[in-house]
Design an enzyme around this catalytic site. Structure first.
Site, PDB file in Angstrom:
ATOM      1  N   LYS A  30      -2.286  -4.061   9.734  1.00 47.84           N
ATOM      2  CA  LYS A  30      -0.903  -3.690   9.469  1.00 47.84           C
ATOM      3  C   LYS A  30      -0.301  -3.014  10.695  1.00 47.84           C
ATOM      4  CE  LYS A  30       2.008  -1.663   5.861  1.00 47.84           C
ATOM      5  NZ  LYS A  30       2.002  -1.133   4.486  1.00 47.84           N
ATOM      6  N   ALA A  47       0.835  -1.195   0.000  1.00 46.29           N
ATOM      7  CA  ALA A  47       0.000   0.000   0.000  1.00 46.29           C
ATOM      8  C   ALA A  47       0.872   1.248   0.000  1.00 46.29           C
ATOM      9  CB  ALA A  47      -0.906  -0.006   1.224  1.00 46.29           C
ATOM     10  N   PHE A  74      -1.741  10.199   4.175  1.00 45.52           N
ATOM     11  CA  PHE A  74      -2.946   9.668   3.518  1.00 45.52           C
ATOM     12  C   PHE A  74      -3.609  10.672   2.565  1.00 45.52           C
ATOM     13  CE2 PHE A  74      -4.081   6.710   7.372  1.00 45.52           C
ATOM     14  CZ  PHE A  74      -2.959   5.947   7.113  1.00 45.52           C
TER      15      PHE A  74
END
Length: 338
Positions: free
Chosen positions: A216, A65, A118
């Protein structure tokens, strides 16, 4: 060889701009009628298949990711030979992330520091990118996280909204509570906070029993903290653990950028993440699979992670320094050892 020639030029440019340009090129590749097939033929490698989380992976090598946050280029990326691709981190609402500059190459250390926070276009945009044809045999994961403005006390609302939105579209979901670039996010790894969050996820997943859910973790947890986090994940019945996210440690770095705030990835993370992976596998006792990620720069690094007990591996910063051929080299190298 071609990437080795091109890399010095790319490294003269702003890393975030290069990354966005690469994503656009891969997006166009994925959308062109014949391009993915041509690229896939050039990168195809015979590799061992893997079963994990109830899913079949054509090879153990995945994309971590952070590379394709908004799902722009995953079809083009699939043609590089990945067995799975994890897009995101996706947040419920769009957000710009932290101020720029926020990505730094530490060339002397074969590392990257990022404090992106993010940035992304939000869940609805990403969901729209996932409809349509999917490359054959590709496992697609979606990494989910809370918005910056969402307090930890109500973080479950963000994760549950994302679970409902992406469970029908993804092969698995990954809960990100370990990025160092969203203030307070890592506090969700504490046992009480994590138990509260995952109890909500566990109740909500009854409506989506088909989708595996992974968590995670950060590489900077103490042994006690790691034991608490893994215990909470196991008790909540989650399906796997991803080890690890980026680190805030800076030991031994030489680059002038070493003091920049953010998460460190690449070669300095290799041993740290390997040790954490080994410990998580031990704590999990073989009851859930582990994905090893962090500082995987070569086939030898991937082999060590699998030997430590990981079922799968993921790469990201290794692509920055070794180029797209790294996927084929790792997958092919692992195949030759079986």
């Amino acid at each position: 060889m071609f990437y080795r020639i091109l890399r010095p030029l790319l490294f003269r440019l702003d890393p975030e701009r290069v990354h966005h340009a690469t994503l656009q090129l891969l997006r166009l590749t994925g959308a062109a009628p014949a391009a993915p097939a041509i690229l896939a033929a050039a990168t195809r490698v015979q590799s061992r298949s893997v079963s994990a989380f109830g899913l079949a992976f054509k090879n153990p090598v995945g994309l971590a990711a952070g590379y394709d946050k908004d799902g722009l280029a995953w079809r083009g990326l699939a043609a590089l030979g990945f067995g799975h691709i994890e897009i995101g981190t996706v947040t419920p609402r769009p957000q710009t992330g932290n101020s720029k500059p926020r990505v730094f190459r530490l060339v002397e250390d074969e590392a990257v520091i990022n404090r992106l926070g993010f940035p992304g276009r939000g869940a609805e945009y990403v969901a729209g990118r996932l409809y349509g044809d999917r490359p054959k045999d590709l496992v697609l994961g979606v990494n989910i996280g809370k918005n910056k403005g969402t307090p930890n006390e109500t973080a479950a609302e963000d994760y549950l909204a994302l679970l409902a939105r992406f469970a029908p579209l993804a092969d698995y979901l990954a809960i990100n509570i370990s990025s160092p670039n969203t203030v307070g996010l890592r506090r969700l790894q504490a046992r009480d906070a994590l138990e509260g969050l995952l109890s909500e996820v566990r109740r909500a997943r009854s409506s989506h029993p088909q989708v595996p859910i992974l968590v995670k973790l950060a590489p900077d947890l103490s042994d006690g903290e790691l034991e608490d986090s893994v215990g909470a994940i196991m008790d909540a019945g989650m399906d796997g653990i991803i080890a690890t996210n980026t680190t805030v440690e800076r030991d031994g770095l030489r680059s002038v950028y070493r003091a920049e705030a953010g998460g460190l990835s690449g070669a300095p993370l290799t041993q740290i993440s390997l040790d954490i992976t080994r410990r998580i596998v031990q704590l999990a006792g073989g009851k859930v699979p582990v994905i090893g990620v962090g500082g995987i720069m070569s086939a030898a690094d991937a082999r060590e992670r699998l030997d430590a007990g990981a079922a799968l591996v993921q790469v990201y910063t290794g692509l920055v320094y070794e180029g797209p051929g790294l996927v084929k080299r790792i997958a092919g190298g692992l195949q030759r050892e079986f």
